[in-house]
Write a protein that holds these residues in place. Structure first.
Motif, PDB file in Angstrom:
ATOM      1  N   LEU A  17      45.885  41.563  30.422  1.00  0.00           N
ATOM      2  CA  LEU A  17      45.395  42.725  31.130  1.00  0.00           C
ATOM      3  C   LEU A  17      46.501  43.768  31.252  1.00  0.00           C
ATOM      4  O   LEU A  17      47.671  43.424  31.396  1.00  0.00           O
ATOM      5  CB  LEU A  17      44.906  42.349  32.530  1.00  0.00           C
ATOM      6  CG  LEU A  17      43.877  41.228  32.624  1.00  0.00           C
ATOM      7  CD1 LEU A  17      43.454  41.036  34.074  1.00  0.00           C
ATOM      8  CD2 LEU A  17      42.676  41.513  31.734  1.00  0.00           C
ATOM      9  N   SER A  18      46.109  45.029  31.218  1.00  0.00           N
ATOM     10  CA  SER A  18      47.051  46.127  31.372  1.00  0.00           C
ATOM     11  C   SER A  18      46.618  47.018  32.524  1.00  0.00           C
ATOM     12  O   SER A  18      45.426  47.262  32.714  1.00  0.00           O
ATOM     13  CB  SER A  18      47.145  46.965  30.096  1.00  0.00           C
ATOM     14  OG  SER A  18      47.615  46.199  29.012  1.00  0.00           O
ATOM     15  N   TYR A  35      39.047  41.594  37.883  1.00  0.00           N
ATOM     16  CA  TYR A  35      40.465  41.750  38.178  1.00  0.00           C
ATOM     17  C   TYR A  35      40.768  43.216  38.473  1.00  0.00           C
ATOM     18  O   TYR A  35      40.419  44.100  37.691  1.00  0.00           O
ATOM     19  CB  TYR A  35      41.313  41.264  37.007  1.00  0.00           C
ATOM     20  CG  TYR A  35      41.383  39.754  36.923  1.00  0.00           C
ATOM     21  CD1 TYR A  35      42.549  39.073  37.244  1.00  0.00           C
ATOM     22  CD2 TYR A  35      40.272  39.022  36.527  1.00  0.00           C
ATOM     23  CE1 TYR A  35      42.610  37.692  37.180  1.00  0.00           C
ATOM     24  CE2 TYR A  35      40.322  37.635  36.470  1.00  0.00           C
ATOM     25  CZ  TYR A  35      41.490  36.979  36.792  1.00  0.00           C
ATOM     26  OH  TYR A  35      41.551  35.604  36.725  1.00  0.00           O
ATOM     27  N   TYR A  36      41.419  43.445  39.605  1.00  0.00           N
ATOM     28  CA  TYR A  36      41.746  44.785  40.056  1.00  0.00           C
ATOM     29  C   TYR A  36      43.257  44.975  40.116  1.00  0.00           C
ATOM     30  O   TYR A  36      43.982  44.117  40.626  1.00  0.00           O
ATOM     31  CB  TYR A  36      41.186  45.047  41.456  1.00  0.00           C
ATOM     32  CG  TYR A  36      39.684  44.992  41.558  1.00  0.00           C
ATOM     33  CD1 TYR A  36      38.912  46.126  41.338  1.00  0.00           C
ATOM     34  CD2 TYR A  36      39.043  43.810  41.898  1.00  0.00           C
ATOM     35  CE1 TYR A  36      37.538  46.076  41.451  1.00  0.00           C
ATOM     36  CE2 TYR A  36      37.665  43.749  42.010  1.00  0.00           C
ATOM     37  CZ  TYR A  36      36.918  44.888  41.788  1.00  0.00           C
ATOM     38  OH  TYR A  36      35.550  44.841  41.904  1.00  0.00           O
ATOM     39  N   CYS A  37      43.716  46.096  39.633  1.00  0.00           N
ATOM     40  CA  CYS A  37      45.097  46.502  39.803  1.00  0.00           C
ATOM     41  C   CYS A  37      45.219  47.310  41.084  1.00  0.00           C
ATOM     42  O   CYS A  37      44.351  48.132  41.395  1.00  0.00           O
ATOM     43  CB  CYS A  37      45.549  47.332  38.603  1.00  0.00           C
ATOM     44  SG  CYS A  37      47.281  47.813  38.615  1.00  0.00           S
ATOM     45  N   ALA A  38      46.279  47.071  41.837  1.00  0.00           N
ATOM     46  CA  ALA A  38      46.511  47.785  43.083  1.00  0.00           C
ATOM     47  C   ALA A  38      47.980  48.153  43.196  1.00  0.00           C
ATOM     48  O   ALA A  38      48.844  47.471  42.645  1.00  0.00           O
ATOM     49  CB  ALA A  38      46.091  46.926  44.280  1.00  0.00           C
ATOM     50  N   THR A  88      38.401  45.199  35.934  1.00  0.00           N
ATOM     51  CA  THR A  88      38.037  44.773  34.591  1.00  0.00           C
ATOM     52  C   THR A  88      37.555  43.330  34.651  1.00  0.00           C
ATOM     53  O   THR A  88      38.160  42.489  35.306  1.00  0.00           O
ATOM     54  CB  THR A  88      39.219  44.938  33.610  1.00  0.00           C
ATOM     55  OG1 THR A  88      38.800  44.616  32.281  1.00  0.00           O
ATOM     56  CG2 THR A  88      40.397  44.057  33.991  1.00  0.00           C
ATOM     57  N   GLN A  89      36.455  43.054  33.983  1.00  0.00           N
ATOM     58  CA  GLN A  89      35.823  41.746  34.060  1.00  0.00           C
ATOM     59  C   GLN A  89      36.495  40.755  33.122  1.00  0.00           C
ATOM     60  O   GLN A  89      36.690  41.030  31.938  1.00  0.00           O
ATOM     61  CB  GLN A  89      34.338  41.848  33.709  1.00  0.00           C
ATOM     62  CG  GLN A  89      33.596  40.510  33.690  1.00  0.00           C
ATOM     63  CD  GLN A  89      33.422  39.920  35.062  1.00  0.00           C
ATOM     64  OE1 GLN A  89      32.962  40.610  35.982  1.00  0.00           O
ATOM     65  NE2 GLN A  89      33.780  38.648  35.231  1.00  0.00           N
ATOM     66  N   VAL A  90      36.839  39.596  33.654  1.00  0.00           N
ATOM     67  CA  VAL A  90      37.333  38.475  32.868  1.00  0.00           C
ATOM     68  C   VAL A  90      36.348  37.332  33.028  1.00  0.00           C
ATOM     69  O   VAL A  90      36.049  36.910  34.151  1.00  0.00           O
ATOM     70  CB  VAL A  90      38.737  38.028  33.314  1.00  0.00           C
ATOM     71  CG1 VAL A  90      39.141  36.725  32.617  1.00  0.00           C
ATOM     72  CG2 VAL A  90      39.754  39.116  33.032  1.00  0.00           C
ATOM     73  N   THR A  91      35.836  36.846  31.914  1.00  0.00           N
ATOM     74  CA  THR A  91      34.892  35.744  31.933  1.00  0.00           C
ATOM     75  C   THR A  91      35.416  34.623  31.045  1.00  0.00           C
ATOM     76  O   THR A  91      35.730  34.850  29.874  1.00  0.00           O
ATOM     77  CB  THR A  91      33.505  36.189  31.439  1.00  0.00           C
ATOM     78  OG1 THR A  91      33.029  37.260  32.256  1.00  0.00           O
ATOM     79  CG2 THR A  91      32.516  35.033  31.509  1.00  0.00           C
ATOM     80  N   VAL A  92      35.506  33.432  31.601  1.00  0.00           N
ATOM     81  CA  VAL A  92      35.996  32.271  30.874  1.00  0.00           C
ATOM     82  C   VAL A  92      34.864  31.262  30.770  1.00  0.00           C
ATOM     83  O   VAL A  92      34.305  30.837  31.789  1.00  0.00           O
ATOM     84  CB  VAL A  92      37.213  31.634  31.562  1.00  0.00           C
ATOM     85  CG1 VAL A  92      37.743  30.468  30.732  1.00  0.00           C
ATOM     86  CG2 VAL A  92      38.303  32.675  31.768  1.00  0.00           C
ATOM     87  N   SER A  93      34.538  30.886  29.561  1.00  0.00           N
ATOM     88  CA  SER A  93      33.453  29.956  29.317  1.00  0.00           C
ATOM     89  C   SER A  93      33.992  28.565  29.023  1.00  0.00           C
ATOM     90  O   SER A  93      35.094  28.402  28.492  1.00  0.00           O
ATOM     91  CB  SER A  93      32.585  30.429  28.149  1.00  0.00           C
ATOM     92  OG  SER A  93      33.337  30.488  26.949  1.00  0.00           O
TER      93      SER A  93
END
Length: 127
Positions: free
Chosen positions: A20-21, A94-97, A121-126
């Motif tokens: 993530l960036s 995931y949020y950057c703050a 930004t959405q992170v999905t792990v299957s």
């Protein structure tokens, strides 16, 4: 005023990796702290990792220690979150703050202490 933009989310299988960036723009204070929070469905928003923009200090939640790495490139005004050995439990937005202030382990924990936030930004792990 600081604007934050996250990118790099997506879908991965368990055991995979994502990076993530978080790119910042606008005027920032000195010292400065940038953090990654995450919020899974039906769960509260929690701190994942944090980094000082002017010292070597970092923080990692116990759930991601040894798997995630937070880093920064001040020349690019960007903070990265390298996520390895992903688990289904890592699925979240995931949020950057960011906030102005000196880094402290107690001080980085609360989302209420951060003034500036990205859109997530959405992170999905299957499995």
């Amino acid at each position: 005023q600081v604007q934050l933009t996250e990118s790099g989310g997506g879908l991965q299988e368990a055991g995979g990796s994502l990076t993530l960036s978080c790119t910042t723009s606008g005027r920032t204070g000195i010292p400065y702290v940038v953090a990654w929070f995450r919020q899974a469905p039906e769960k509260e928003r929690t701190l994942t990792a944090a980094i000082s923009m002017n010292t070597d200090s970092t923080y990692y939640a116990d759930s991601v220690k040894g798997r995630f790495t937070i880093s920064r490139d001040n020349a690019k005004n960007t903070v990265y979150l390298q996520m390895d050995s992903l688990k289904v439990e890592d699925t979240a937005i995931y949020y950057c703050a960011a906030k102005t202030g000196s880094f402290s382990y107690a001080g980085v924990l609360s989302p209420k202490s951060y003034r500036n936030w990205g859109q997530g930004t959405q992170v999905t792990v299957s499995s």
